[in-house]
Design a protein around this motif. Structure first.
Motif, PDB file in Angstrom:
ATOM      1  N   ALA A 127       9.465  60.296  63.592  1.00 47.96           N
ATOM      2  CA  ALA A 127       8.502  60.112  62.446  1.00 47.96           C
ATOM      3  C   ALA A 127       8.883  59.036  61.603  1.00 47.96           C
ATOM      4  N   GLN A 128      10.353  58.787  61.624  1.00 51.57           N
ATOM      5  CA  GLN A 128      10.727  57.546  60.536  1.00 51.57           C
ATOM      6  C   GLN A 128      10.373  56.432  61.232  1.00 51.57           C
ATOM      7  N   HIS A 129       9.982  56.435  62.617  1.00 50.95           N
ATOM      8  CA  HIS A 129       9.658  55.210  63.367  1.00 50.95           C
ATOM      9  C   HIS A 129       8.448  55.293  64.066  1.00 50.95           C
ATOM     10  N   GLY A 130       7.616  55.522  63.222  1.00 56.44           N
ATOM     11  CA  GLY A 130       5.924  55.672  63.669  1.00 56.44           C
ATOM     12  C   GLY A 130       5.712  56.338  64.820  1.00 56.44           C
ATOM     13  N   GLY A 131       6.477  57.657  64.850  1.00 62.56           N
ATOM     14  CA  GLY A 131       6.193  58.702  65.817  1.00 62.56           C
ATOM     15  C   GLY A 131       6.903  58.119  67.240  1.00 62.56           C
ATOM     16  N   SER A 132       7.913  57.259  67.491  1.00 65.16           N
ATOM     17  CA  SER A 132       8.286  56.973  68.603  1.00 65.16           C
ATOM     18  C   SER A 132       9.809  56.921  68.530  1.00 65.16           C
ATOM     19  N   LEU A 133      10.406  57.699  69.185  1.00 64.33           N
ATOM     20  CA  LEU A 133      11.837  58.031  69.284  1.00 64.33           C
ATOM     21  C   LEU A 133      12.356  56.799  69.789  1.00 64.33           C
ATOM     22  N   ALA A 134      11.776  56.151  70.770  1.00 62.72           N
ATOM     23  CA  ALA A 134      12.406  55.012  71.421  1.00 62.72           C
ATOM     24  C   ALA A 134      12.367  53.774  70.643  1.00 62.72           C
ATOM     25  N   THR A 135      11.440  53.605  69.676  1.00 59.68           N
ATOM     26  CA  THR A 135      11.407  52.474  68.488  1.00 59.68           C
ATOM     27  C   THR A 135      12.782  52.527  67.762  1.00 59.68           C
ATOM     28  N   ALA A 136      13.239  53.852  67.517  1.00 61.44           N
ATOM     29  CA  ALA A 136      14.389  54.064  66.729  1.00 61.44           C
ATOM     30  C   ALA A 136      15.660  53.304  67.352  1.00 61.44           C
ATOM     31  N   PHE A 137      15.599  53.273  68.706  1.00 67.63           N
ATOM     32  CA  PHE A 137      16.805  52.535  69.163  1.00 67.63           C
ATOM     33  C   PHE A 137      16.457  51.343  70.047  1.00 67.63           C
ATOM     34  N   ARG A 138      15.172  50.775  69.696  1.00 62.75           N
ATOM     35  CA  ARG A 138      15.169  49.390  70.562  1.00 62.75           C
ATOM     36  C   ARG A 138      15.955  48.445  70.149  1.00 62.75           C
ATOM     37  N   GLY A 139      16.528  47.791  71.283  1.00 64.65           N
ATOM     38  CA  GLY A 139      17.543  46.421  70.928  1.00 64.65           C
ATOM     39  C   GLY A 139      18.724  47.238  70.623  1.00 64.65           C
ATOM     40  N   SER A 140      19.128  48.674  70.840  1.00 63.10           N
ATOM     41  CA  SER A 140      20.443  48.965  70.048  1.00 63.10           C
ATOM     42  C   SER A 140      21.700  48.566  71.006  1.00 63.10           C
ATOM     43  N   PRO A 141      22.539  48.019  70.429  1.00 66.30           N
ATOM     44  CA  PRO A 141      23.838  47.507  71.195  1.00 66.30           C
ATOM     45  C   PRO A 141      24.879  48.753  71.301  1.00 66.30           C
ATOM     46  N   THR A 142      24.562  50.064  70.667  1.00 60.89           N
ATOM     47  CA  THR A 142      25.576  51.113  70.882  1.00 60.89           C
ATOM     48  C   THR A 142      25.646  51.809  72.075  1.00 60.89           C
ATOM     49  N   ARG A 143      26.890  52.088  72.560  1.00 56.37           N
ATOM     50  CA  ARG A 143      26.997  53.071  73.754  1.00 56.37           C
ATOM     51  C   ARG A 143      26.828  54.364  73.418  1.00 56.37           C
ATOM     52  N   PHE A 144      26.088  54.967  74.112  1.00 56.44           N
ATOM     53  CA  PHE A 144      25.881  56.493  73.667  1.00 56.44           C
ATOM     54  C   PHE A 144      26.461  57.466  74.601  1.00 56.44           C
ATOM     55  N   CYS A 145      26.758  58.351  74.191  1.00 52.01           N
ATOM     56  CA  CYS A 145      27.251  59.558  75.255  1.00 52.01           C
ATOM     57  C   CYS A 145      26.745  60.819  74.587  1.00 52.01           C
ATOM     58  N   LEU A 146      25.601  61.413  75.445  1.00 50.04           N
ATOM     59  CA  LEU A 146      25.177  62.658  74.865  1.00 50.04           C
ATOM     60  C   LEU A 146      25.942  63.889  75.577  1.00 50.04           C
ATOM     61  N   MET A 147      25.695  64.922  74.837  1.00 49.21           N
ATOM     62  CA  MET A 147      26.279  66.090  75.441  1.00 49.21           C
ATOM     63  C   MET A 147      25.520  67.428  75.027  1.00 49.21           C
TER      64      MET A 147
END
Lengths: 396, 211
Positions: A309-329
């Protein structure tokens, strides 16, 4: 009627929340920063952040790890709690030889904004008055908490984090960190969390808040002035929440239908079953270390969290161009933050070609598994951090 | 590290067929290994080809092993999860020994070539002469080194031959940049005439790109 809940509060609780805060502040570092503009529109001219650090920042300032605590946790991740005396809540994760090791990492853990362990929250004296904020404290968000933490990092001279990690609400902060300050987050480990609080989870929180507010000793939040504490309401809130942290299998394994200190049913409403007495204990011990109004504020912050919701309803937009390495668990038996929630984040990250790992850990311990000594979780964390450390050029 | 690209140099112990795949990958590229198993190939590519490597694996044990050894891997299914990646996100998408286990091999192949600029696909060749013999003279579903499962516990639901795969590529308008047939030990049999490759290759290994 209910023995555990009708007993007078312990001396610590009776002495009031301010004693808890004083102990927390005495046992941790703290700094007053500000101003801080909040999502609700209010600006706090100053806000205090109570925090703990472990280890030292290396010469090129590349080894800082921020640990974000969950709803009822605090900054005492790796040393004894100043009120309960219990070991740090993250002892299995942080410590010598642990995945996050103060010998290698500069570890920071701060009490969240709105909390009750020394950071600015509803217990603070409202500027210009001699009364605590109570319910006049502005409603804060996960985003506000993250901006408060960012101000702390500025103060500590940490420009970029090697890693930010946390479970449950801590995981929400991790996601918010990665979305708000992508250039400051080299790697992110959100555990057992979601990109938005589900209807079911909001519902459970509302049960807890209503329990607190139904306690006559709550006094519309002004219980300090009245010399009381809504201990029963807060205990019920904790009991209800605690059930959601466990799994049916774990409860069954731990308690089954075993009776508490008796051989036969009591035909009354005292705690017959071990599981009842366990919950009473959970409620009672929680009340000794946590403030009821802070519970209202922090649960509200989680309810309001919706990264898409913070990014126009698109979760992907929240992370576009992200340089971060993610590890989800996630954990197989976690029904509060089920694996599907993590998968949704993974899909969003994949859709913007982010660097992401995702592991679902087999465990029957429910949501609480993220706080426990789960060897597979710790092994995965250690491996991910090793890989990220190599990429960051950290000394192994 | 440059000499590692030369096929004659012996390297650390990954399987010979995986080494042939690694040889197809240019250094420093972006690679997605679909069905990466325990991450042996991916780890090799990251360490020796300096690729920006990602993996997808169905088995939880495989994923956990990969992440614990520092690889970026998610649990996912080739049939359903490739669609979440943006087009052209990778230079190479690898599908090693996984194609026959997918529900819709053609769709998967399309996704591989959408997500990747090139796809590297290997699979057991059902026209391998030993397979033919088992079926012709044994009268049983063939079990070989490349096809070790029995009919009732095999994950392979869409078996094909090297020639079948070539036909599909032609039909889809996919460019075959390189086609190798491999022997029982995963070594390349070199450039054989097509019918012979289909007969004596135990595995097919293809480097593909979009037209």
């Amino acid at each position: 009627m209910d023995t555990a809940l009708s007993e007078p509060a312990s001396p610590v609780a009776a002495a009031g929340s301010t004693v808890v805060v004083c102990r927390a502040l005495a046992a941790s570092q703290h700094v007053t920063l500000g101003p801080l503009k909040l999502d609700c529109g209010v600006t706090l001219d100053a806000h205090r952040v109570a925090f703990r650090t472990y280890g030292t920042l290396n010469a090129d300032k590349s080894n800082a790890v921020l640990i974000c605590h969950a709803l009822t946790m605090d900054q005492f991740v790796a040393d004894p709690h100043p009120v309960t005396g219990k070991p740090g809540w993250g002892d299995t994760l942080v410590g010598p030889g642990r995945p996050i090791d103060p010998a290698k990492h500069f570890v920071i853990c701060a009490n969240v904004l709105g909390g009750c362990m020394g950071s600015t929250g509803p217990l603070d004296i409202r500027p210009g008055t001699s009364e605590p904020y109570n319910l006049s404290f502005p409603v804060v968000t996960i985003g506000d908490m993250v901006r408060a933490q960012a101000a702390l990092l500025d103060h500590l001279g940490v420009e970029s984090l090697f890693c930010v990690t946390g479970g449950s609400m801590g995981g929400m902060l991790v996601l918010q960190w990665a979305a708000t300050y992508p250039e400051r987050v080299f790697s992110a480990i959100p555990v057992a969390t979601a990109a938005r609080h589900s209807a079911q989870n909001i519902a459970f929180h509302e049960v807890g808040r209503q329990a607190i507010m139904a306690d006559p000793e709550w006094h519309a939040g002004s219980y300090i002035k009245h010399g009381t504490r809504p201990a029963r309401g807060l205990a019920v809130a904790r009991m209800a929440a605690h059930i959601t942290y466990l799994s049916e299998a774990a409860l069954q394994r731990k308690f089954g239908r075993q009776l508490q200190g008796k051989d036969a049913l009591g035909f009354g409403f005292d705690a017959d079953f071990q599981v009842e007495s366990y919950l009473h204990h959970q409620g009672k011990s929680f009340v000794e270390r946590f403030d009821a109004n802070a519970y209202l504020y922090i649960t509200r912050a989680m309810d309001y969290f919706d990264l898409a919701a913070q990014h126009g309803g698109s979760l992907a937009t929240a992370f576009r161009g992200s340089p971060t390495r993610f590890c989800l668990m996630s954990f197989t038996s976690d029904w509060l933050f089920p694996t599907a929630e993590s998968r949704e984040i993974v899909r969003a990250l994949n859709s913007v070609a982010a660097n992401v790992s995702f592991v679902e850990v087999e465990s029957d311990k429910g949501h609480d598994a993220f706080l426990l000594d789960e060897p597979e979780m710790l092994r995965t964390l250690a491996g991910f951090l090793r890989g990220a450390g190599n990429a960051r050029g950290l000394k192994p | 590290m440059a000499d590692l690209n030369q096929k004659t140099v012996p390297r650390d112990g990954i399987r010979v067929d995986l080494q042939l795949i690694a040889d197809m990958v240019a250094p420093g590229t972006r690679v997605l290994d679909v069905g990466c198993g325990d991450g042996a190939l991916l780890d090799h590519l990251v360490r020796f080809k300096q690729v920006d490597g990602r993996g997808m694996e169905l088995s939880q044990a495989g994923v956990n092993a990969c992440v614990a050894s520092g690889l970026s891997v998610i649990q996912g299914d080739a049939d359903t999860d490739l669609q979440h990646y943006p087009s052209g996100a990778f230079d190479y998408v690898i599908l090693s020994q996984t194609l026959p286990a997918t529900r819709s091999p053609r769709d998967v192949l399309e996704q591989l070539l959408r997500v990747g600029k090139r796809a590297i696909v290997s699979f057991p060749n059902f026209a391998y002469w030993r397979v033919r013999m088992r079926l012709l003279f044994g009268g049983h579903m063939p079990q070989t080194e490349a096809l070790p499962h029995r009919w009732y516990d095999t994950p392979n639901i869409h078996l094909c031959t090297i020639d079948d795969f070539r036909d599909l590529c032609a039909e889809m308008g996919v460019v075959v940049e390189k086609a190798l047939s491999l022997d029982r030990r995963g070594r390349t049999l070199g450039l054989l005439p097509l019918p012979l490759a289909n007969l004596i290759g135990e595995q097919g290994l293809f480097l593909l790109r979009r037209k």
